[in-house]
Structure formats: structure tokens, C-alpha cells
Design a protein around this motif. Structure first.
Motif, PDB file in Angstrom:
ATOM      1  N   PHE A 167       3.615 -26.932   3.200  1.00  0.00           N
ATOM      2  CA  PHE A 167       3.818 -28.096   1.820  1.00  0.00           C
ATOM      3  C   PHE A 167       4.967 -29.661   2.166  1.00  0.00           C
ATOM      4  CE2 PHE A 167       5.480 -23.698  -0.394  1.00  0.00           C
ATOM      5  CZ  PHE A 167       4.502 -23.708  -1.199  1.00  0.00           C
ATOM      6  N   ASN A 168       3.711 -30.248   1.068  1.00  0.00           N
ATOM      7  CA  ASN A 168       4.321 -31.535   0.635  1.00  0.00           C
ATOM      8  C   ASN A 168       4.810 -31.908  -0.367  1.00  0.00           C
ATOM      9  OD1 ASN A 168       4.023 -34.399   0.329  1.00  0.00           O
ATOM     10  ND2 ASN A 168       1.558 -34.763   1.239  1.00  0.00           N
ATOM     11  N   PHE A 169       5.754 -32.111   0.047  1.00  0.00           N
ATOM     12  CA  PHE A 169       7.423 -32.097  -0.869  1.00  0.00           C
ATOM     13  C   PHE A 169       7.222 -33.673  -1.599  1.00  0.00           C
ATOM     14  CE2 PHE A 169       9.111 -29.136   1.834  1.00  0.00           C
ATOM     15  CZ  PHE A 169       9.892 -28.468   0.780  1.00  0.00           C
ATOM     16  N   ALA A 170       6.720 -34.400  -1.461  1.00  0.00           N
ATOM     17  CA  ALA A 170       6.224 -35.414  -2.070  1.00  0.00           C
ATOM     18  C   ALA A 170       5.146 -35.506  -3.081  1.00  0.00           C
ATOM     19  CB  ALA A 170       5.486 -36.825  -1.821  1.00  0.00           C
ATOM     20  N   ALA A 171       4.066 -34.482  -3.170  1.00  0.00           N
ATOM     21  CA  ALA A 171       3.069 -34.220  -4.394  1.00  0.00           C
ATOM     22  C   ALA A 171       3.567 -33.021  -4.692  1.00  0.00           C
ATOM     23  CB  ALA A 171       2.145 -33.435  -2.890  1.00  0.00           C
ATOM     24  N   ASN A 172       4.242 -32.024  -4.502  1.00  0.00           N
ATOM     25  CA  ASN A 172       5.291 -30.780  -5.318  1.00  0.00           C
ATOM     26  C   ASN A 172       5.997 -31.523  -5.714  1.00  0.00           C
ATOM     27  OD1 ASN A 172       4.206 -28.780  -4.084  1.00  0.00           O
ATOM     28  ND2 ASN A 172       5.340 -28.026  -2.863  1.00  0.00           N
ATOM     29  N   ALA A 173       6.768 -33.201  -6.387  1.00  0.00           N
ATOM     30  CA  ALA A 173       7.494 -33.583  -6.369  1.00  0.00           C
ATOM     31  C   ALA A 173       6.962 -34.019  -7.817  1.00  0.00           C
ATOM     32  CB  ALA A 173       8.152 -34.823  -6.010  1.00  0.00           C
ATOM     33  N   THR A 174       5.665 -34.940  -7.656  1.00  0.00           N
ATOM     34  CA  THR A 174       4.794 -35.639  -8.118  1.00  0.00           C
ATOM     35  C   THR A 174       3.715 -34.020  -9.416  1.00  0.00           C
ATOM     36  OG1 THR A 174       4.103 -37.401  -7.016  1.00  0.00           O
ATOM     37  CG2 THR A 174       2.274 -36.708  -9.009  1.00  0.00           C
ATOM     38  N   ALA A 175       3.424 -33.125  -9.077  1.00  0.00           N
ATOM     39  CA  ALA A 175       3.004 -32.018  -9.301  1.00  0.00           C
ATOM     40  C   ALA A 175       4.047 -31.490 -10.820  1.00  0.00           C
ATOM     41  CB  ALA A 175       2.593 -30.760  -7.969  1.00  0.00           C
ATOM     42  N   ASP A 176       5.416 -31.506 -10.357  1.00  0.00           N
ATOM     43  CA  ASP A 176       6.243 -30.831 -11.047  1.00  0.00           C
ATOM     44  C   ASP A 176       6.589 -31.679 -12.194  1.00  0.00           C
ATOM     45  OD1 ASP A 176       8.807 -29.021 -11.756  1.00  0.00           O
ATOM     46  OD2 ASP A 176      10.513 -30.490 -11.160  1.00  0.00           O
ATOM     47  N   ALA A 177       5.855 -32.892 -12.847  1.00  0.00           N
ATOM     48  CA  ALA A 177       5.424 -33.774 -13.528  1.00  0.00           C
ATOM     49  C   ALA A 177       4.815 -33.035 -14.882  1.00  0.00           C
ATOM     50  CB  ALA A 177       5.703 -34.698 -13.547  1.00  0.00           C
ATOM     51  N   ALA A 178       3.578 -31.995 -14.068  1.00  0.00           N
ATOM     52  CA  ALA A 178       2.606 -31.300 -15.016  1.00  0.00           C
ATOM     53  C   ALA A 178       1.924 -30.219 -13.979  1.00  0.00           C
ATOM     54  CB  ALA A 178       1.541 -32.266 -14.543  1.00  0.00           C
TER      55      ALA A 178
ATOM     56  N   GLY B  49      11.948 -36.533 -13.963  1.00  0.00           N
ATOM     57  CA  GLY B  49      10.710 -36.469 -14.672  1.00  0.00           C
ATOM     58  C   GLY B  49      10.192 -34.787 -14.270  1.00  0.00           C
ATOM     59  N   GLY B  50      10.810 -34.200 -13.276  1.00  0.00           N
ATOM     60  CA  GLY B  50      10.246 -32.853 -13.150  1.00  0.00           C
ATOM     61  C   GLY B  50      10.066 -31.806 -14.428  1.00  0.00           C
ATOM     62  N   THR B  51       9.291 -31.075 -13.956  1.00  0.00           N
ATOM     63  CA  THR B  51       9.472 -30.247 -15.863  1.00  0.00           C
ATOM     64  C   THR B  51      10.424 -29.327 -15.512  1.00  0.00           C
ATOM     65  OG1 THR B  51       7.115 -30.686 -16.366  1.00  0.00           O
ATOM     66  CG2 THR B  51       7.374 -29.036 -17.399  1.00  0.00           C
ATOM     67  N   MET B  52       9.526 -28.250 -13.930  1.00  0.00           N
ATOM     68  CA  MET B  52      10.313 -27.008 -14.112  1.00  0.00           C
ATOM     69  C   MET B  52      12.400 -27.490 -13.233  1.00  0.00           C
ATOM     70  SD  MET B  52      10.500 -24.232 -13.401  1.00  0.00           S
ATOM     71  CE  MET B  52       8.862 -23.325 -13.672  1.00  0.00           C
ATOM     72  N   SER B  53      12.100 -28.530 -12.890  1.00  0.00           N
ATOM     73  CA  SER B  53      13.429 -28.716 -11.963  1.00  0.00           C
ATOM     74  C   SER B  53      14.427 -29.224 -13.378  1.00  0.00           C
ATOM     75  CB  SER B  53      13.487 -29.381 -10.947  1.00  0.00           C
ATOM     76  OG  SER B  53      12.918 -31.077 -11.161  1.00  0.00           O
ATOM     77  N   ASN B  54      14.022 -30.046 -13.849  1.00  0.00           N
ATOM     78  CA  ASN B  54      14.970 -30.027 -15.001  1.00  0.00           C
ATOM     79  C   ASN B  54      15.133 -29.327 -16.311  1.00  0.00           C
ATOM     80  OD1 ASN B  54      15.516 -33.024 -15.306  1.00  0.00           O
ATOM     81  ND2 ASN B  54      13.505 -33.509 -14.464  1.00  0.00           N
ATOM     82  N   TRP B  55      14.101 -28.053 -16.122  1.00  0.00           N
ATOM     83  CA  TRP B  55      14.439 -27.376 -17.370  1.00  0.00           C
ATOM     84  C   TRP B  55      15.415 -26.375 -16.219  1.00  0.00           C
ATOM     85  CZ3 TRP B  55      13.683 -21.892 -17.029  1.00  0.00           C
ATOM     86  CH2 TRP B  55      14.284 -20.930 -18.223  1.00  0.00           C
ATOM     87  N   LEU B  56      15.060 -25.912 -14.739  1.00  0.00           N
ATOM     88  CA  LEU B  56      16.177 -25.087 -14.305  1.00  0.00           C
ATOM     89  C   LEU B  56      17.888 -25.394 -14.608  1.00  0.00           C
ATOM     90  CD1 LEU B  56      13.938 -24.441 -11.466  1.00  0.00           C
ATOM     91  CD2 LEU B  56      15.054 -22.619 -12.921  1.00  0.00           C
TER      92      LEU B  56
END
Length: 384
Positions: A271-282, A108-115
Motif C-alpha cells: 500500500f501507498n500510505f500517502a495515496a490511501n490518505a488521499t483516498a480516505d477523503a473519497a 479530512g479522512g472520511t473513514m478514519s474520522n468516522w471511526l
């Protein structure tokens, strides 16, 4: 737009930067974290089944300077919306002609999946300059280091390790990395190769399960004080650098505290990686944080020196939130005073800034401020 001079730094200067408290900036100009450049993808490397490294050259191919452990902010248009995310630079500064980021595909990660789906040799990506203070220069006199990482947290420590080996520093480094299974160990083969090159580098892998590797020779489970003491008997004497999910870093701190390690010699990525994973979805939030009741309700005028744009804002808003509300595009990512992407020089006026490590004291002394965590106390003129 101001031009940025990106110069090759001789190995001795790099070694001095890693070994002493000097600065990269002396007598030169670095790629500022607030300045955008175009990266061109040179190579894509499959690290594991869901992790890829993307190697880039910058602009016209000139070299880039940064400190091992720093990150950069990348920006892309995904489904018509601009998305910005911070990724640690996994390559070392000793190889300045290529910058690499190592990205895990997040469900569900916007940027990671796009890359993962779109980036290929020849593709271009917009990025903002290196930033962050999670580097070996935080402990310039350390004789022995302990690197503790989990999952994607391996990337800044890998940059540090590669730099040390490239320079032949022969540092006493113990690198302990945790993963779900052996198949999820990022840079596994390279770390094994680096150990063969440096007798003072030791690595240990700890997996929660063995997956399909039935002959896995190492322990399984999570890091404990007993296991750490077995692998690294002198851990209490070492400078510790930790990066990984928030839960992992909290557990590491507990283990070290129980073992009597001095917190003054402990460093972790902000960085809080868990928070960033959530942030990657939006996209990152741009709304101003809630303000204390006692804050002034005054309004101030903000002028941008380059574009001559002007807007008014309340003292209860952050400058970044007010600028975006006024339609002014300012590079940003974390919106929490961590990443440094919105770092901007305040030419006139004063702000109340409460940051979380995304800016250094020497930058503050030069007039730089993080707009995401700065509220005005007077009218402002910004270098934008």
C-alpha cells in the motif's frame, strides 16, 4: 450466502505457519476476503493523541484465522454513502477471538474520522475477510529479521512481533520505528514491555523532533546508513520487512542498497500510505483504467451464478467497473489489484488479469480472479 467455518488453530499449527511454508487452509476453510461478516466493537484504546485501536469480535464470537501482517477491508455508511477502506490487523493470530485495527485520524479522512467519532463498544461494522501477502511466511527460513516502520506502518509489524512473542519463538528481531515526535510513537509502552520479555527482541525509536519530551534520550532525524549500522551492525544478514509512507519506504530502500543489503531479502507492504490518505477523503474510484489502443472492442456477456443476473460489457473494461455500471454491488476497495477485496471465482470463461499482489498463485489455480484488474476474453460466469 455460503457459511464460513472459523476454527481455533492450536499453537503448534500457528508456529508451523510462521516458521514453515505450509498453509493455513489445509483441511479447513478460512474467512474469505470476498465474504462480509459483522464485527462488534469490544473495546477502543487510545494509542496516541490521534491514533486509536478498535478491537472487535466477529459474528457470534467464534475465532478468526489469519496471518500476521494481513489486512481486512471495513465498510461503513458515512453520510448516506458506502465507504470501504483497508486496515492492517494489528492484533496477532494467536489471539483469535479479537481482531483489532489501529487507525490514525487523517485530516479530512472520511473513514478514519468516522471511526474515531462513532465507533464505541457495542457498535457494529461490516468487514471483509483477511487478505494480503506481507507476512513472515514470505521468508519461512529467516533466522534474523529487521522490522523498519514509520507512522501507521507499525501495525503489520506489531502483529508479527506479538505473534512471535506469544508463541515463545524467541526470534532474533530488531524493530526500528520512526515517528514525528515521541508522543507519536504508537505502541511505545507495549514494545518496551515486550523487550523485557524477550532478550532477542530489540527496539529503537527515531523521531524527527522531541516535541514536549525534553529528556528524549535517542537520536532525532531520519534513518541513515550510519545510524542503521550503529544500531544493527548485521543488518545485511537480516530479512527486512518495511511498512510506512511511500517516501519512507523509498528512503529505506536507498539506505539498504547503499549498505549492500540483498534486495532478495527485502519485503514491503504494497500500500501507498500517502495515496490511501488521499483516498480516505473519497470513495475508491470505480471507473475502468484507460485501455491500450490495440485492445479488442468486442463485447461479452457476464452471468452471475447465484443471483442469475446478466450484463454485457466491453473487452476494454474491467469486470468490476462494468458490474458497478450495471448496478451489481461487488465488494471492492483499492481498485488496483492490491487489496484482494474483489476476489471472485470465475466458473466459466477467461479473463486477462494484471494484478499487483492482491492474489496468490494457489488462489489463481483455484479459479479466483481480482475483478478490478481483470478484462474478459470470453463470456463469463462468476460465482456471485
Amino acid at each position: 450466502m455460503n457459511s464460513v467455518e472459523r476454527m481455533f488453530v492450536p499453537a503448534q499449527q500457528v508456529e508451523d505457519r510462521l516458521s514453515n511454508a505450509g498453509t493455513w487452509e489445509t483441511g479447513t476453510t478460512i474467512w474469505a476476503s470476498s465474504e462480509a461478516q459483522i464485527l462488534t466493537c469490544a473495546r477502543v484504546v487510545d494509542e496516541t493523541h490521534d491514533v486509536k485501536s478498535f478491537e472487535f469480535r466477529v459474528g457470534d464470537g467464534t475465532p478468526v484465522r489469519f496471518e500476521p501482517g494481513q489486512f481486512m477491508t471495513v465498510s461503513a455508511s458515512v453520510q448516506g454513502q458506502t465507504v470501504q477502506r483497508c486496515y492492517t490487523i494489528s492484533s496477532p493470530p494467536t489471539r483469535p477471538y479479537l481482531l483489532s485495527i489501529t487507525v490514525k485520524r487523517v485530516p479530512g479522512g472520511t473513514m478514519s474520522n468516522w471511526l474515531h467519532d462513532n465507533m464505541k463498544p457495542g457498535s457494529q461494522l461490516r468487514a471483509f475477510g483477511p487478505s494480503g501477502s506481507f507476512t513472515p511466511t514470505a521468508a519461512p527460513s529467516a533466522q534474523k529479521s529487521l522490522y523498519l516502520s514509520a507512522g501507521s506502518g507499525v501495525t503489520p509489524l506489531m502483529s508479527m512481533t506479538r505473534a512471535s512473542l506469544d508463541l515463545g519463538l524467541d526470534r532474533d528481531i530488531v524493530f526500528v520505528h520512526s515517528a514525528r515526535t515521541p508522543a507519536d510513537i504508537v505502541f511505545r509502552k507495549e514494545l518496551e514491555r515486550l523487550v523485557a520479555l524477550s532478550p532477542r527482541l530489540r527496539t529503537f525509536f527515531l523521531c524527527e523532533g522531541i516535541g514536549n519530551e525534553n529528556d528524549w534520550p535517542a537520536p532525532t532525524g531520519r534513518l541513515t546508513l550510519q545510524l542503521l549500522s550503529q544500531w544493527v551492525p548485521d543488518y545485511a544478514e537480516r530479512e527486512v520487512f518495511t511498512c510506512g509512507p511511500a517516501g519512507y519506504m523509498n528512503a529505506v530502500q536507498t539506505v539498504l542498497r547503499e549498505g549492500g543489503h540483498d534486495p532478495a531479502h527485502y519485503h514491503q507492504e504494497s500500500f501507498n500510505f500517502a495515496a490511501n490518505a488521499t483516498a480516505d477523503a473519497a470513495p475508491a474510484a470505480t471507473a475502468a483504467p484507460k485501455c491500450d489502443a490495440f485492445q479488442s472492442q468486442e463485447t461479452f456477456t457476464v452471468k452471475l451464478s447465484r443471483s442469475s443476473k446478466t450484463f454485457t460489457m466491453s473487452a476494454t473494461e474491467t469486470v468490476l467497473a462494468a458490474a458497478k455500471k450495471a448496478g451489481v454491488a461487488i465488494p471492492s476497495s483499492c481498485s488496483q489489484g492490491i487489496c484482494g477485496t474483489c476476489k471472485t471465482k470465475v466458473l466459466e470463461g477467461e479473463v486477462d488479469m494484471k494484478h499487483n499482489g492482491g492474489i496468490r498463485e494457489r488462489e489463481i489455480q483455484k479459479g479466483m480472479r481480482l475483478l478490478c484488474c481483470s478484462r474478459p476474453t470470453s463470456d463469463l460466469v462468476l460465482e456471485l
